[in-house]
Scaffold this motif. Structure first.
Motif, PDB file in Angstrom:
ATOM      1  N   ASP A  56       0.805  -1.209   0.000  1.00  0.00           N
ATOM      2  CA  ASP A  56       0.000   0.000   0.000  1.00  0.00           C
ATOM      3  C   ASP A  56       0.843   1.267   0.000  1.00  0.00           C
ATOM      4  O   ASP A  56       0.373   2.341  -0.384  1.00  0.00           O
ATOM      5  CB  ASP A  56      -0.944  -0.003   1.213  1.00  0.00           C
ATOM      6  N   GLN A  57       2.124   1.167   0.413  1.00  0.00           N
ATOM      7  CA  GLN A  57       2.993   2.343   0.394  1.00  0.00           C
ATOM      8  C   GLN A  57       3.297   2.807  -1.024  1.00  0.00           C
ATOM      9  O   GLN A  57       3.579   3.984  -1.246  1.00  0.00           O
ATOM     10  CB  GLN A  57       4.294   2.041   1.136  1.00  0.00           C
ATOM     11  N   VAL A  58       3.246   1.891  -1.980  1.00  0.00           N
ATOM     12  CA  VAL A  58       3.569   2.242  -3.369  1.00  0.00           C
ATOM     13  C   VAL A  58       2.552   3.238  -3.907  1.00  0.00           C
ATOM     14  O   VAL A  58       2.911   4.269  -4.495  1.00  0.00           O
ATOM     15  CB  VAL A  58       3.618   0.968  -4.236  1.00  0.00           C
ATOM     16  N   PHE A  59       1.265   2.956  -3.704  1.00  0.00           N
ATOM     17  CA  PHE A  59       0.235   3.866  -4.215  1.00  0.00           C
ATOM     18  C   PHE A  59       0.260   5.191  -3.467  1.00  0.00           C
ATOM     19  O   PHE A  59       0.051   6.261  -4.069  1.00  0.00           O
ATOM     20  CB  PHE A  59      -1.145   3.220  -4.100  1.00  0.00           C
ATOM     21  N   GLN A  60       0.505   5.150  -2.169  1.00  0.00           N
ATOM     22  CA  GLN A  60       0.564   6.387  -1.397  1.00  0.00           C
ATOM     23  C   GLN A  60       1.687   7.298  -1.884  1.00  0.00           C
ATOM     24  O   GLN A  60       1.511   8.512  -2.036  1.00  0.00           O
ATOM     25  CB  GLN A  60       0.737   6.064   0.086  1.00  0.00           C
ATOM     26  N   LEU A  61       2.855   6.715  -2.130  1.00  0.00           N
ATOM     27  CA  LEU A  61       3.973   7.516  -2.629  1.00  0.00           C
ATOM     28  C   LEU A  61       3.701   8.019  -4.035  1.00  0.00           C
ATOM     29  O   LEU A  61       4.013   9.175  -4.369  1.00  0.00           O
ATOM     30  CB  LEU A  61       5.255   6.690  -2.607  1.00  0.00           C
ATOM     31  N   TYR A  62       3.101   7.184  -4.868  1.00  0.00           N
ATOM     32  CA  TYR A  62       2.795   7.607  -6.244  1.00  0.00           C
ATOM     33  C   TYR A  62       1.832   8.792  -6.243  1.00  0.00           C
ATOM     34  O   TYR A  62       2.019   9.767  -6.992  1.00  0.00           O
ATOM     35  CB  TYR A  62       2.199   6.433  -7.016  1.00  0.00           C
ATOM     36  N   ARG A  63       0.807   8.733  -5.388  1.00  0.00           N
ATOM     37  CA  ARG A  63      -0.155   9.827  -5.328  1.00  0.00           C
ATOM     38  C   ARG A  63       0.508  11.104  -4.820  1.00  0.00           C
ATOM     39  O   ARG A  63       0.208  12.217  -5.315  1.00  0.00           O
ATOM     40  CB  ARG A  63      -1.316   9.420  -4.415  1.00  0.00           C
ATOM     41  N   ARG A  64       1.435  10.978  -3.866  1.00  0.00           N
ATOM     42  CA  ARG A  64       2.132  12.161  -3.341  1.00  0.00           C
ATOM     43  C   ARG A  64       3.034  12.782  -4.407  1.00  0.00           C
ATOM     44  O   ARG A  64       3.057  14.015  -4.588  1.00  0.00           O
ATOM     45  CB  ARG A  64       2.945  11.759  -2.117  1.00  0.00           C
ATOM     46  N   LEU A  65       3.784  11.980  -5.103  1.00  0.00           N
ATOM     47  CA  LEU A  65       4.726  12.506  -6.088  1.00  0.00           C
ATOM     48  C   LEU A  65       4.027  13.046  -7.319  1.00  0.00           C
ATOM     49  O   LEU A  65       4.576  13.922  -8.008  1.00  0.00           O
ATOM     50  CB  LEU A  65       5.732  11.418  -6.485  1.00  0.00           C
ATOM     51  N   ARG A  66       2.836  12.531  -7.621  1.00  0.00           N
ATOM     52  CA  ARG A  66       2.076  13.090  -8.737  1.00  0.00           C
ATOM     53  C   ARG A  66       1.672  14.523  -8.440  1.00  0.00           C
ATOM     54  O   ARG A  66       1.672  15.385  -9.339  1.00  0.00           O
ATOM     55  CB  ARG A  66       0.823  12.240  -8.998  1.00  0.00           C
ATOM     56  N   LYS A  67       1.359  14.808  -7.181  1.00  0.00           N
ATOM     57  CA  LYS A  67       0.962  16.152  -6.800  1.00  0.00           C
ATOM     58  C   LYS A  67       2.158  17.062  -6.548  1.00  0.00           C
ATOM     59  O   LYS A  67       2.032  18.292  -6.647  1.00  0.00           O
ATOM     60  CB  LYS A  67       0.091  16.097  -5.540  1.00  0.00           C
ATOM     61  N   SER A  68       3.312  16.473  -6.218  1.00  0.00           N
ATOM     62  CA  SER A  68       4.507  17.262  -5.898  1.00  0.00           C
ATOM     63  C   SER A  68       5.682  16.778  -6.742  1.00  0.00           C
ATOM     64  O   SER A  68       6.516  15.987  -6.284  1.00  0.00           O
ATOM     65  CB  SER A  68       4.833  17.160  -4.409  1.00  0.00           C
TER      66      SER A  68
END
Length: 541
Positions: A56-68
């Motif tokens: 689940d950390q993979v999607f969380q990091l992907y969503r964060r980096l997409r915004k930043s």
């Protein structure tokens, strides 16, 4: 009122966090921000070294980096240590990271070859370490991979298409099948179906500067595909092929080809025959196998020199025959050329040809081999005898696994036998070099392997003719340094270490033999390949 820790300046936090190991930096910064939320802790350090251990950390990091996107540019080290994960999200996440220096991926059963094809379709510049660890084993029988032909051979092909880069470290590991993880009652998926793409990868421009290579394909004979072609892995210094099916002949071939190889790790590779511990064989005869291994390794360069000499001789003979045939054809054309006919008077027709192809001399459809330019070209290469000076392996450490019946109490004895065999090989090699030294003094041309040679398109595969060879121009190049000289005069005769390297003077010291196996435990020899690998791979598998 702010606490003492919250009043520290950001520069001091950066200085303190610089002492934290990279793999622990992310967790440490997160803990500090939670313990002291008002402190000026540089939050961007969270993205310096990203280590994900849950799917689940993979999607969380992907969503964060997409915004930043600016945070994505801060990622230098990315590690995914999770076998069950959404592979599509991983591919999209890797596409956001453009400034990575190190990348470590666990490839589990959710990954398909198409995922890695998309991930590595375009070269990723700036990478210093690529580590791929495969474990595609499943709990239930599935024949999807076998029916579709879904193997990761395409990953090797994709890497071989990348342009030249300064990549010092590459690790491709397939975990051995563990019955506690996956059942063995049915056929488990394969990672690599064919191994010949390894030959293409080993000779690709992408691995020209590779110095550390770990390749583990359990029970497969992968070693022969690495040294099968010339100019493979020209700069490799540390090679780990543990769990592969490596034979004694493979060790000899690798030492003969890889002139810069200094550490070889072969855990789980029984390069010493199992007959060494067979019933009815006495201990002395069993230890003799280790002495034979040491002697064979010391003479690996001599065998390669003989093979190279045979190829050079065939090349010279073929060149001589083609040159003679070309000259004979020109003379025959000149002798058989008819006298020119007298021109007749009158008007020429429009269809009369103004040139004739019958009078043109025949041409060799294949160009003659390129002869070396400069001073060597004037020595009449096709009529001289050329010998190749055999070199010693640059190996300084060998790590392998003895048979299960051999305990640690016998390790010192095995090392002594290995050193004895190595010394016998060095003595034999010294005799060969002494004879070549005499021949060189009598005018025979002696050449040696050029350590700085880089093949180009005109040199073919890099072993045609004198490609990759250089003339021996100093008598000290025949010297083998077996031990540190006690006499200062000897030291002056041999020259400094830097000068010895330029002259090609080989060091005949025996490599250290480590029999402790993987993992940090007692029994490791100082300077062994295991210790080097811990620093390079950042793991202890």
């Amino acid at each position: 009122m702010a606490s003492a820790i919250e009043s520290l300046p950001p520069e001091l936090y950066i200085a303190i966090l610089s002492y934290i190991p990279p793999q622990d930096l992310q967790r440490t910064v997160l803990s500090l921000t939670r313990a002291a939320p008002r402190s000026p802790i540089p939050a961007y350090l969270i993205f310096e070294y990203v280590r994900l251990t849950h799917g689940d950390q993979v999607f969380q990091l992907y969503r964060r980096l997409r915004k930043s996107p600016e945070d994505a540019e801060r990622v230098r080290h990315f590690t995914l240590e999770c076998w069950i994960v959404d592979a599509d999200v991983v591919v999209n996440l890797i596409a956001l990271l453009h400034r990575m220096k190190e990348m470590t991926l666990f490839i589990g059963p959710n990954f398909a070859p198409e995922h890695l094809e998309d991930m590595f379709q375009k070269p990723k510049e700036g990478l210093k370490l690529i580590s791929l660890r495969f474990r595609p084993y499943v709990q239930r029988a599935t024949y999807y991979q076998f029916l579709k032909g879904a193997y990761f051979d395409s990953t090797l092909i994709a890497f071989s298409r990348w342009p030249a880069a300064d990549l010092p470290t590459l690790s491709i590991v397939q975990d051995p099948l563990d019955p506690s993880i996956a059942p063995t009652k049915f056929a488990q998926p394969l990672v690599f179906f064919r191994l010949d793409p390894l030959s293409t990868l080993a000779c690709s421009p992408f691995l020209e500067d590779l110095r550390h290579f770990r390749l583990r394909v359990p029970a497969r004979q992968a070693a022969r595909f690495l040294y099968a072609l010339p100019n493979a892995l020209p700069r490799v210094e540390l090679l780990d092929m543990s769990t592969c099916n490596v034979l004694e002949s493979d060790v000899e071939g690798m030492l003969g080809r890889f002139g810069c190889l200094r550490a070889l790790v072969l855990d789980g590779c029984y390069i010493v025959s199992q007959r060494a511990v067979a019933d009815g064989q006495d201990a002395e005869e069993a230890l003799g196998h280790w002495a034979a291994l040491g002697k064979m390794m010391a003479l690996a360069g001599a065998k390669y020199a003989r093979e190279r000499e045979k190829r050079l001789k065939l090349w010279i003979e073929a060149s001589r025959e083609r040159a003679a045939a070309a000259q004979a054809g020109e003379e025959a054309v000149q002798e058989q050329a008819p006298a020119p006919r007298r021109a007749r008077r009158g008007r020429r027709g429009l269809a009369t040809a103004t040139i004739s192809l019958r009078d043109s001399p025949p041409k060799d459809p294949v160009p003659l081999p390129k002869l070396p330019a400069g001073a060597t070209a004037g020595r009449n290469l096709l009529n001289q005898r050329i010998r190749i000076l055999p070199s010693l392996p640059a190996l300084r450490s060998l790590a392998t696994t003895p048979p299960a019946s051999v305990g640690p109490d016998k390790h010192d004895t095995i090392r002594a036998e290995f050193a004895r065999g190595w010394s016998e090989g060095i003595a034999q090699l010294c005799a060969v070099r002494a004879r070549l030294r005499t021949s060189w003094g009598n005018g025979v041309r002696i050449v040696r392997i050029d350590p700085d040679y880089e093949a180009d398109e005109e040199d073919g595969d890099g072993e045609d003719g004198l490609a990759g060879l250089m003339d021996v121009e100093d008598e000290r190049a025949f010297v083998i340094k077996t031990q540190a000289p006690e006499n200062p005069d000897e030291n002056a005769e041999r020259g400094s270490d830097k000068e010895s390297e330029m002259l090609g003077i080989d060091d005949g010291s025996c490599p250290v033999l480590c029999l402790a196996g993987p993992g940090r435990k007692e029994g490791h020899v100082d300077g062994c390949g295991h210790q080097l690998g811990w620093e390079v791979w950042h793991d202890e598998i």
